[in-house]
Design a protein around this motif. Structure first.
Motif, PDB file in Angstrom:
ATOM      1  N   CYS A  67      32.159 -23.181  38.762  1.00  0.00           N
ATOM      2  CA  CYS A  67      32.038 -22.366  37.552  1.00  0.00           C
ATOM      3  C   CYS A  67      30.643 -22.501  36.960  1.00  0.00           C
ATOM      4  O   CYS A  67      29.968 -23.513  37.148  1.00  0.00           O
ATOM      5  CB  CYS A  67      33.089 -22.801  36.536  1.00  0.00           C
ATOM      6  SG  CYS A  67      33.082 -21.862  34.985  1.00  0.00           S
ATOM      7  N   GLY A  68      30.199 -21.492  36.216  1.00  0.00           N
ATOM      8  CA  GLY A  68      28.850 -21.465  35.667  1.00  0.00           C
ATOM      9  C   GLY A  68      28.776 -21.621  34.168  1.00  0.00           C
ATOM     10  O   GLY A  68      27.772 -21.232  33.568  1.00  0.00           O
ATOM     11  N   TYR A  69      29.780 -22.170  33.535  1.00  0.00           N
ATOM     12  CA  TYR A  69      29.707 -22.388  32.089  1.00  0.00           C
ATOM     13  C   TYR A  69      29.273 -23.812  31.773  1.00  0.00           C
ATOM     14  O   TYR A  69      28.097 -24.094  31.660  1.00  0.00           O
ATOM     15  CB  TYR A  69      31.042 -22.046  31.411  1.00  0.00           C
ATOM     16  CG  TYR A  69      31.165 -20.587  31.048  1.00  0.00           C
ATOM     17  CD1 TYR A  69      30.445 -20.048  29.994  1.00  0.00           C
ATOM     18  CD2 TYR A  69      31.988 -19.744  31.774  1.00  0.00           C
ATOM     19  CE1 TYR A  69      30.538 -18.695  29.666  1.00  0.00           C
ATOM     20  CE2 TYR A  69      32.093 -18.396  31.458  1.00  0.00           C
ATOM     21  CZ  TYR A  69      31.371 -17.880  30.394  1.00  0.00           C
ATOM     22  OH  TYR A  69      31.467 -16.553  30.079  1.00  0.00           O
ATOM     23  N   LEU A 161       9.678 -22.055  28.958  1.00  0.00           N
ATOM     24  CA  LEU A 161      10.893 -22.707  28.486  1.00  0.00           C
ATOM     25  C   LEU A 161      12.017 -22.336  29.440  1.00  0.00           C
ATOM     26  O   LEU A 161      12.363 -21.171  29.598  1.00  0.00           O
ATOM     27  CB  LEU A 161      11.227 -22.269  27.057  1.00  0.00           C
ATOM     28  CG  LEU A 161      10.259 -22.756  25.972  1.00  0.00           C
ATOM     29  CD1 LEU A 161      10.625 -22.152  24.624  1.00  0.00           C
ATOM     30  CD2 LEU A 161      10.248 -24.282  25.890  1.00  0.00           C
ATOM     31  N   SER A 162      12.577 -23.361  30.044  1.00  0.00           N
ATOM     32  CA  SER A 162      13.572 -23.169  31.096  1.00  0.00           C
ATOM     33  C   SER A 162      14.974 -23.391  30.550  1.00  0.00           C
ATOM     34  O   SER A 162      15.207 -23.309  29.343  1.00  0.00           O
ATOM     35  CB  SER A 162      13.234 -24.116  32.261  1.00  0.00           C
ATOM     36  OG  SER A 162      14.153 -23.982  33.306  1.00  0.00           O
ATOM     37  N   THR A 163      15.910 -23.776  31.396  1.00  0.00           N
ATOM     38  CA  THR A 163      17.324 -23.647  31.087  1.00  0.00           C
ATOM     39  C   THR A 163      18.141 -24.682  31.835  1.00  0.00           C
ATOM     40  O   THR A 163      17.632 -25.367  32.722  1.00  0.00           O
ATOM     41  CB  THR A 163      17.783 -22.226  31.477  1.00  0.00           C
ATOM     42  OG1 THR A 163      19.188 -22.088  31.216  1.00  0.00           O
ATOM     43  CG2 THR A 163      17.556 -21.973  32.969  1.00  0.00           C
ATOM     44  N   GLY A 164      19.410 -24.762  31.499  1.00  0.00           N
ATOM     45  CA  GLY A 164      20.376 -25.535  32.291  1.00  0.00           C
ATOM     46  C   GLY A 164      21.421 -24.639  32.901  1.00  0.00           C
ATOM     47  O   GLY A 164      22.494 -25.090  33.279  1.00  0.00           O
ATOM     48  N   GLN A 165      21.097 -23.344  33.024  1.00  0.00           N
ATOM     49  CA  GLN A 165      22.090 -22.346  33.422  1.00  0.00           C
ATOM     50  C   GLN A 165      21.857 -21.756  34.809  1.00  0.00           C
ATOM     51  O   GLN A 165      22.702 -20.997  35.279  1.00  0.00           O
ATOM     52  CB  GLN A 165      22.088 -21.199  32.404  1.00  0.00           C
ATOM     53  CG  GLN A 165      22.471 -21.598  30.999  1.00  0.00           C
ATOM     54  CD  GLN A 165      23.932 -21.964  30.863  1.00  0.00           C
ATOM     55  OE1 GLN A 165      24.269 -22.986  30.294  1.00  0.00           O
ATOM     56  NE2 GLN A 165      24.805 -21.159  31.401  1.00  0.00           N
ATOM     57  N   ILE A 166      20.744 -22.060  35.454  1.00  0.00           N
ATOM     58  CA  ILE A 166      20.475 -21.477  36.771  1.00  0.00           C
ATOM     59  C   ILE A 166      20.588 -22.560  37.830  1.00  0.00           C
ATOM     60  O   ILE A 166      20.513 -23.755  37.524  1.00  0.00           O
ATOM     61  CB  ILE A 166      19.093 -20.786  36.820  1.00  0.00           C
ATOM     62  CG1 ILE A 166      17.959 -21.786  36.555  1.00  0.00           C
ATOM     63  CG2 ILE A 166      19.043 -19.635  35.813  1.00  0.00           C
ATOM     64  CD1 ILE A 166      16.565 -21.190  36.654  1.00  0.00           C
ATOM     65  N   ASN A 390      24.323 -26.790  34.573  1.00  0.00           N
ATOM     66  CA  ASN A 390      23.370 -27.439  35.467  1.00  0.00           C
ATOM     67  C   ASN A 390      22.292 -28.185  34.688  1.00  0.00           C
ATOM     68  O   ASN A 390      21.131 -28.220  35.094  1.00  0.00           O
ATOM     69  CB  ASN A 390      22.732 -26.428  36.422  1.00  0.00           C
ATOM     70  CG  ASN A 390      22.159 -27.095  37.662  1.00  0.00           C
ATOM     71  OD1 ASN A 390      22.600 -28.162  38.076  1.00  0.00           O
ATOM     72  ND2 ASN A 390      21.171 -26.472  38.266  1.00  0.00           N
ATOM     73  N   ALA A 391      22.687 -28.797  33.589  1.00  0.00           N
ATOM     74  CA  ALA A 391      21.735 -29.633  32.860  1.00  0.00           C
ATOM     75  C   ALA A 391      21.247 -30.769  33.741  1.00  0.00           C
ATOM     76  O   ALA A 391      20.077 -31.158  33.684  1.00  0.00           O
ATOM     77  CB  ALA A 391      22.377 -30.181  31.592  1.00  0.00           C
ATOM     78  N   MET A 392      22.128 -31.300  34.583  1.00  0.00           N
ATOM     79  CA  MET A 392      21.712 -32.369  35.485  1.00  0.00           C
ATOM     80  C   MET A 392      20.687 -31.854  36.494  1.00  0.00           C
ATOM     81  O   MET A 392      19.720 -32.557  36.829  1.00  0.00           O
ATOM     82  CB  MET A 392      22.922 -32.950  36.213  1.00  0.00           C
ATOM     83  CG  MET A 392      22.592 -34.048  37.216  1.00  0.00           C
ATOM     84  SD  MET A 392      21.991 -35.577  36.468  1.00  0.00           S
ATOM     85  CE  MET A 392      23.490 -36.182  35.725  1.00  0.00           C
ATOM     86  N   TRP A 657      30.860 -20.254  23.666  1.00  0.00           N
ATOM     87  CA  TRP A 657      29.909 -21.009  24.468  1.00  0.00           C
ATOM     88  C   TRP A 657      28.503 -20.762  23.954  1.00  0.00           C
ATOM     89  O   TRP A 657      28.015 -19.627  23.952  1.00  0.00           O
ATOM     90  CB  TRP A 657      30.015 -20.628  25.944  1.00  0.00           C
ATOM     91  CG  TRP A 657      29.088 -21.406  26.812  1.00  0.00           C
ATOM     92  CD1 TRP A 657      28.002 -20.935  27.508  1.00  0.00           C
ATOM     93  CD2 TRP A 657      29.132 -22.807  27.056  1.00  0.00           C
ATOM     94  NE1 TRP A 657      27.384 -21.969  28.168  1.00  0.00           N
ATOM     95  CE2 TRP A 657      28.056 -23.127  27.910  1.00  0.00           C
ATOM     96  CE3 TRP A 657      29.975 -23.835  26.630  1.00  0.00           C
ATOM     97  CZ2 TRP A 657      27.803 -24.427  28.346  1.00  0.00           C
ATOM     98  CZ3 TRP A 657      29.721 -25.121  27.062  1.00  0.00           C
ATOM     99  CH2 TRP A 657      28.658 -25.403  27.919  1.00  0.00           C
ATOM    100  N   HIS A 658      27.862 -21.821  23.480  1.00  0.00           N
ATOM    101  CA  HIS A 658      26.468 -21.809  23.053  1.00  0.00           C
ATOM    102  C   HIS A 658      26.171 -20.619  22.139  1.00  0.00           C
ATOM    103  O   HIS A 658      26.771 -20.496  21.076  1.00  0.00           O
ATOM    104  CB  HIS A 658      25.553 -21.853  24.265  1.00  0.00           C
ATOM    105  CG  HIS A 658      25.575 -23.191  24.948  1.00  0.00           C
ATOM    106  ND1 HIS A 658      24.740 -23.518  25.971  1.00  0.00           N
ATOM    107  CD2 HIS A 658      26.349 -24.284  24.739  1.00  0.00           C
ATOM    108  CE1 HIS A 658      24.986 -24.759  26.372  1.00  0.00           C
ATOM    109  NE2 HIS A 658      25.958 -25.230  25.643  1.00  0.00           N
TER     110      HIS A 658
END
Length: 757
Positions: A67-69, A161-166, A390-392, A657-658
């Motif tokens: 899942c992508g959430y 500025l990037s993300t934890g979503q990709i 995908n924060a990790m 969500w966010h």
């Protein structure tokens, strides 16, 4: 022997088909005409992620993807008809969710169908309107404007500025392209807003950003302690894992609100806001005084115990009771429950991380786990639950908080290792790290950052002191927003919008909270001319003139191989993973899984559940963990006569969500939470203000004023209020103040005034 997860029908062959299709498309993609990439080349077969195109999926089959959430990383069984996913159900065999899904997961496909998806590149005209343009024009504009800014103001005048979503592979591509190819020194991720504190705490305490747990620990503990965490709402599938625990565990919740998780606790310590560090020091003192220290473990595996003992001796239960609102008796009782537990796990999330002293609070949690020997065994650990899917991956691979693969920009050996893994010149790697998110924003104010590239995040909604953040975005000479929607608050400020594919429209890997690499698959086509972020980065590399540097970055699994090379010998070593097919077959693979691990296991897949530090060896040079303490610091903005109420923020419901960029697109999810922003107020405060449930109230801070609905509830204490972070107005009130060690914003302590509207 591990418990392997059997692939669903046809899933084992899907990745192989994907990679073959991707490789067939590469020669056409790499052809260039007059130094430009034409629309036909950009939209070549497989372009929406160079991955699993719908045509490669057989009719009437299923395949499992992560899942992508959120960071839970559930497995979803995607039902494919005529080459396209038409529905989904939770994957019963996936080791994370075991057949469960939250409402967001159930609606994951529906939000892809929104009318406001970004479908074509758009450029802002002089009159403020947006015009559709070709990819060729958009990419030429991107490179021309950013290069011109760098030529006039220096390379450091452009940031991202990037993300934890990709996916991890896209993060790796972005970070390498920006830092090594485009000479962009400053770039950070929106994970700075959620996980930077945990990263800083783990690095300093363990020697590496290393969450030690596996989700099985929720079921193995006999005592679970949740600090600033509400998994019942924030991570419902993890709460389901708690409910599967057969040990009749103690559940201790430390939170200023009586949250849904607190309502199910055996002990709720409803402390005063931001007194958590003092409370944890007091619990530590009680553990030492009560003889609950595992002296053998402490002496063999930790440094700093005597300094810890001396420091916490000042935090006796009676003293802390007066400041925290918790009785001395309850503090001692909770300490005894922790001390007597055989398998104690301590869990935290944003209530700790989003604090001006969050790093030290997280380390106080780590200290408790270490001195009681609750680390490396089933049901134990000092465990940070991550936020984004995908924060990790961002933490490890995005070149933001660390050099690629959790190395250090400042370390010459690390730079050489990364250069060799990526087969680039070591001279292209910066010798020092980036500004953090807040420093990049301040760089705009100071005129040092003139150009900004924002990927899959929405700071015009999510950044603290929102109106100020929006004004800063408008000061930029050139703002590029790369997103799946062109309707976000941030997109409204953009000079150029690049339409990106979403979850389900591309492939790669996510890494969840328990360090598990899970596979994202392409089961739908992106709308219009939208491209996978991976393809956008490939195109930008070509237009920028550094395509040769990234000639091996042909498709996501090729980048995964590069990531493996860079990980060799590090605590996050993944050289033993044979590829996407193994990740798919195994139900995900937790890091580390080195070539040596794989060789020792023979032909057996990695064990499904694995913990760190079972041997008591940590990542500092001497192999020991560090016990770290510090002085208590006062809140940056305490309530006063003008602003008498302390405003807390956090997650509102399971269905939000966010910034609601995706969840608001689902009619089902919109029915499951209030559509109007609201504020929780204690009944006594409501009486004083003269408002009833549902009345409109004006909430004012030193940053701004908003109108919201009043929700009268005893779950919040007098003198405090709570607003969900998901609403666009909330961050008009929040204070721009940051933890000095992690640079994470402190969203949960703003002084406000509430009046009847």
């Amino acid at each position: 022997m591990s418990t392997a997860i059997k692939p669903t029908k046809a899933s084992a062959s899907l990745t192989q088909t994907t990679n073959e299709a991707a490789r067939r498309s590469l020669p056409q993609f790499l052809q260039a005409r007059s130094g430009k990439m034409t629309r036909e080349l950009l939209l070549s077969p497989g372009q929406h992620g160079l991955g699993m195109t719908p045509a490669s999926l057989v009719a009437d089959t299923t395949t499992t993807a992560v899942c992508g959430y959120c960071s839970t990383g559930c497995g979803l069984r995607l039902h494919v008809l005529d080459g396209e996913a038409v529905g989904l159900t939770p994957e019963t065999n996936y080791p994370v969710n075991l057949g469960m899904a939250c409402p967001k997961g159930w609606e994951a496909l529906r939000v892809l169908e929104s009318d406001d998806r970004a479908r074509v590149p758009k450029v802002r005209r002089a009159d403020g309107q947006m015009d559709s343009v070709s990819w060729d024009d958009a990419l030429n504009l991107f490179t021309d404007r950013f290069k011109a800014i760098q030529a006039e103001h220096g390379n450091d005048s452009v940031a991202f500025l990037s993300t934890g979503q990709i996916p991890s592979e896209e993060m790796a591509f972005l970070g390498a392209l920006a830092k090594f190819g485009m000479n962009i020194k400053h770039g950070d991720g929106n994970t700075r807003q959620c996980m930077a504190t945990a990263v800083a705490a783990y690095k300093e305490s363990f020697g590496f950003d290393a969450p030690p747990f596996t989700y099985d620990d929720f079921e193995q503990s006999d005592c679970l302690v949740f600090i600033g965490a509400n998994p019942c709402i924030g991570h419902p599938i993890l709460w389901e894992r708690v409910l599967r625990n057969k040990n009749n565990p103690e559940i201790i919740v430390i939170d200023p609100r009586r949250t849904e998780t607190a309502m199910s606790a055996t002990e709720h310590l409803q402390l005063s806001p931001k007194s958590d560090l003092a409370l944890l020091y007091s619990i530590t003192h009680c553990l030492i005084e009560g003889g609950f220290v595992d002296q053998t473990f402490v002496e063999a595996h930790t440094d700093g115990f005597e300094a810890l003992r001396s420091h916490v001796s000042r935090f006796d239960a009676e003293t802390v009771a007066a400041s925290s609102g918790i009785s001395a008796e309850q503090i001692r009782r909770v300490a005894a429950k922790i001390g007597k537990g055989d398998a104690v796990s301590l869990w935290w999330t944003m209530g700790v991380n989003q604090s001006y002293e969050g790093t030290r609070t997280a380390q106080a949690i780590i200290n408790i786990a270490l001195i009681t020997g609750n680390i490396g065994r089933p049901g134990t650990g000092a465990n940070s639950i991550t936020g984004q899917c995908n924060a990790m991956g961002s933490r490890l691979w995005s070149n933001t908080t660390n050099l690629f693969g959790h190395h250090k920009f400042e370390n010459a050996d690390d730079r050489s290792k990364v250069a060799e893994a990526l087969q680039i010149s070591v001279d292209t790697i910066p010798t020092e790290g980036s500004w953090s998110y807040d420093q990049i924003m301040e760089g705009i104010r100071a005129g040092e950052i003139k150009g900004l590239w924002i990927i899959a995040t929405n700071p015009a909604h999510s950044w603290s002191n929102q109106e100020d953040a929006r004004e800063l975005l408008d000061q930029l000479d050139f703002l590029v927003v790369q997103d799946m929607y062109d309707s976000t608050e941030t997109a409204h400020h953009a000079d150029l919008i690049l339409p990106a594919a979403a979850w389900g429209e591309k492939e790669g890997t996510f890494i969840n909270s328990e360090r598990r690499y899970g596979l994202l698959k392409k089961v739908r086509k992106a709308p219009g001319e939208a491209l996978a972020d991976f393809q956008i980065f490939r195109a930008i590399a070509h237009y920028w003139g550094v395509g040769e540097m990234f000639k091996q970055w042909t498709h996501p699994e090729a980048v995964f191989r590069i990531m493996q090379r860079a990980s060799a010998g590090s605590p996050c070593d993944i050289t033993g993973i044979t590829g996407y097919e193994q990740i798919d077959r195994s139900g995900g693979v937790q890091w580390p899984w080195s070539a040596a691990d794989a060789e020792n296991c023979g032909d057996v897949d990695p064990p499904v559940q694995r913990r760190l530090f079972s041997d008591g060896e940590f990542c500092h040079p001497n192999g020991k963990a560090r016990l770290i303490v510090d002085e208590i610091t006062p809140p940056p903005e305490a309530p006063d006569a003008e602003y008498p109420t302390m405003l807390l923020t956090g997650r509102g419901t399971v269905s939000q969500w966010h910034t609601q960029t995706r969840t608001s697109k689902s009619p089902v999810l919109r029915k499951l939470y209030p559509n109007h922003s609201y504020i929780e107020i204690h009944p006594d405060d409501a009486t004083t203000i003269g408002v009833a449930n549902g009345d409109r109230v004006r909430v004012t801070s030193r940053r701004g004023s908003i109108l919201v609905d009043a929700m009268i509830t005893p779950t919040i204490r007098t003198g405090q209020a709570f607003m969900p972070m998901h609403y666009a107005t909330t961050n008009q009130l929040t204070l721009s103040h940051f933890d000095p060690h992690s640079r994470q914003p402190s969203y949960k302590n703003s002084a406000v005034r509430i009046e009847k509207a």
